[in-house]
Each structure stands twice: as C-alpha cells, then as structure tokens.
Scaffold this motif. Structure first.
Motif, PDB file in Angstrom:
ATOM      1  N   SER A 110       0.863  -1.172   0.000  1.00 12.95           N
ATOM      2  CA  SER A 110       0.000   0.000   0.000  1.00 12.95           C
ATOM      3  C   SER A 110       0.901   1.225   0.000  1.00 12.95           C
ATOM      4  O   SER A 110       1.469   1.590   1.032  1.00 12.95           O
ATOM      5  N   ILE A 153      -0.909  -4.129   3.274  1.00 10.31           N
ATOM      6  CA  ILE A 153      -2.283  -4.547   3.538  1.00 10.31           C
ATOM      7  C   ILE A 153      -2.270  -6.025   3.890  1.00 10.31           C
ATOM      8  O   ILE A 153      -1.825  -6.862   3.098  1.00 10.31           O
ATOM      9  N   GLU A 173      -4.865  -2.281   7.049  1.00 13.41           N
ATOM     10  CA  GLU A 173      -3.669  -1.639   6.512  1.00 13.41           C
ATOM     11  C   GLU A 173      -2.729  -1.328   7.670  1.00 13.41           C
ATOM     12  O   GLU A 173      -3.159  -0.816   8.711  1.00 13.41           O
ATOM     13  N   GLY A 207      -2.196  -0.636  -3.556  1.00 14.80           N
ATOM     14  CA  GLY A 207      -3.095  -0.404  -2.426  1.00 14.80           C
ATOM     15  C   GLY A 207      -4.444   0.139  -2.856  1.00 14.80           C
ATOM     16  O   GLY A 207      -5.398   0.141  -2.068  1.00 14.80           O
TER      17      GLY A 207
END
Length: 284
Positions: free
Chosen positions: A93, A99, A109, A257
């Motif tokens: 991400s 993540i 996250e 992400g």
C-alpha cells in the motif's frame, strides 16, 4: 506451452527498495535520506528474472533507444508482487504501508514497521573517483529485513532454485519454487499490487481531467471507480536501464493499495507485458 510458476524470492540481508526521488546532495542538500518501500518495482523484478534466465538483453545503440525497444529487451511475464512473512500474505500500500490479507480478503492496513524490521543506516559521503570523504555530507538509508518469508511473484520463465544477486546493490537472494500456492482467478473487486501505468492526458486543469486518463485495453479511469473505492494516483518512473545508464520516463499511475472495480487476476495498463499493473482479485 510455458508453465506458469510462483516463486519466493528471499533476501538474505536487509535490502532497500526505493521508488522515487534522487539520492543526491545536488538536489537534497548535505543530508540525504533514502526511504525503502516494502516491495520492489516490477522493473527490478523483471530485470532480475531476465538476468538469471537469459543472461543479457539485446544490444541496441543508446542513441536510437526508444522506450518500447528498451522495455522489449527484457520482456518477462510477471504478476505480483506479494509479501509473504510470518505465515501470512500482504499487499503493498503505497507509500510505506502494507495490507494484511486473509483468504484473499483485506484485513487491515499496517505501517511497514509493524510487519517488517526497519533499519536506518547512517553513513558519510564519498568522492566517486578518489574514494575520499566529502566534507559535511551525511546520508541515512532505510533498509528492510524480511523475516521468515520473501517476495512472491508469478512468472512464465523457467527459474532454477538457488542463490542469486538482485538489484543495483547486488543483494543476495534465495529463490524457491512454490508448488502449493493457490490464488483465485476471479473475485468481487481488484486490489492493485503494482502500478497500473495510465495514458496521460494533454492537459490537467481540474480533478475531473484525471478521470479521463485511459487504462490501456480497459477504458478510462472513471470506468473502474465507484464511490466506495479508494484509488490513489501518483507519478512513477519505469525504472533504470543499467546497461545504458539512463532513466526511463515518468508516467501517471494507479498506485499499489488502490481498489478498483475489476474482477480478474491479470495485468492492466501500459507496459503490462513487462510486469506492470498487477491486480489481485479479492472478496468484499
């Protein structure tokens, strides 16, 4: 017919994956800082896989080097990467986060420091020719250490298990073939694993102009957006041609992400034949 294989690339020492910026005092002043992302660019992985299977690319006069001919010298089918560590899978991400995935669903996250060991290395500047110390020039370099895992990619190149060097810093890695990994071909949404390179528009005046950028072969950016999806747009360089010492161009991209309304495991966008634009199908 070529066999598709999942590989686990395990860095044996702390490594640095820098995605942008100049590590130079000319631009950043007397204190330089190199920040590492948790996973490398597709160009780094493609160059590595090509180097250990084909040894070298085609020699082309640098004065006649176009982007297309440059990228075609190291064409490798690539999907990924994913991060595997401590028995779990993670997606990148951007910037600086991962993540966590469970059964190919998004769990949460996390900052990279909560998943990987982050090491800050401090050093002094050195003159390239004389190897003498540059006065009043320091740098810090962020390194990451992947414990109990590595970088997962899918490729059609036949790679022998073993030890190799990867990247401009020639980091030592161990390559293993993953025989039991199963990743779904279809899902309800698409999680972007590597930058989807977009076709630039001639002029951007308002935010709405960004939505008109095209994903090659799929449609416009606005076609894969819904109100509830988080899409991050950034600028990404296509890597560095080591043989000729030249940087490849910078393009707008959907960054890792991001979540798009796309259901299949594949590569999207410009230069997808070179490993860019990998999408993981996920469940809601």
């Amino acid at each position: 017919m070529r066999t598709i294989t999942f590989l686990l690339i395990k860095p044996l020492k702390p490594v640095s994956f820098r995605w942008g910026g100049e590590f130079s005092p000319i631009l950043s002043g007397p204190m330089n800082k190199g920040i590492s992302e948790p996973l490398p660019l597709p160009s780094t992985i493609v160059g590595f896989l090509y180097s250990i299977t084909k040894n070298a690319g085609n020699k082309i006069n640098v004065n006649k080097l176009s982007l297309e001919s440059d990228l075609n010298t190291v064409k490798v089918k690539l999907w990924g990467p994913l991060l595997y560590t401590k028995g779990g899978y993670y997606a990148h991400s951007y910037p600086g986060k991962v993540i966590k995935l469970n059964n190919w669903k998004i769990v949460e996250e996390l900052d990279v420091v909560k998943v990987l060991n982050v090491i800050n290395k401090i050093g002094i500047g050195i003159e390239g020719d004389s190897k003498t110390v540059k006065e009043s020039l320091l740098y810090t370099q962020q390194l990451i250490k992947i414990k109990e895992g590595g970088i997962v990619v899918e490729t059609d190149h036949e790679v022998k298990e073993g030890y190799y060097t990867m990247g401009g810093e020639s980091s030592i890695v161990k390559v293993e073939v993953l025989k039991d990994l199963e990743i779904p071909q279809k899902g309800e949404l698409g999680l972007v694993l590597s930058p989807i390179i977009l076709k630039p528009v001639n002029k951007i005046v308002a935010i709405e102009d960004l939505y008109e950028m095209e994903i090659d072969g799929l449609g416009k950016l606005k076609d894969v957006m819904t109100d509830n999806l988080a899409i991050r747009i950034g600028l990404i360089g296509l890597g560095f041609n080591i043989a000729y010492g030249v940087r490849r161009p910078i393009y707008p991209a959907i960054m890792p992400g991001s979540i798009i309304s796309y259901r299949e495991r594949s590569n999207l966008g410009l230069f997808r034949e070179n490993g860019w634009g990998s999408v993981l199908p996920i469940s809601k």
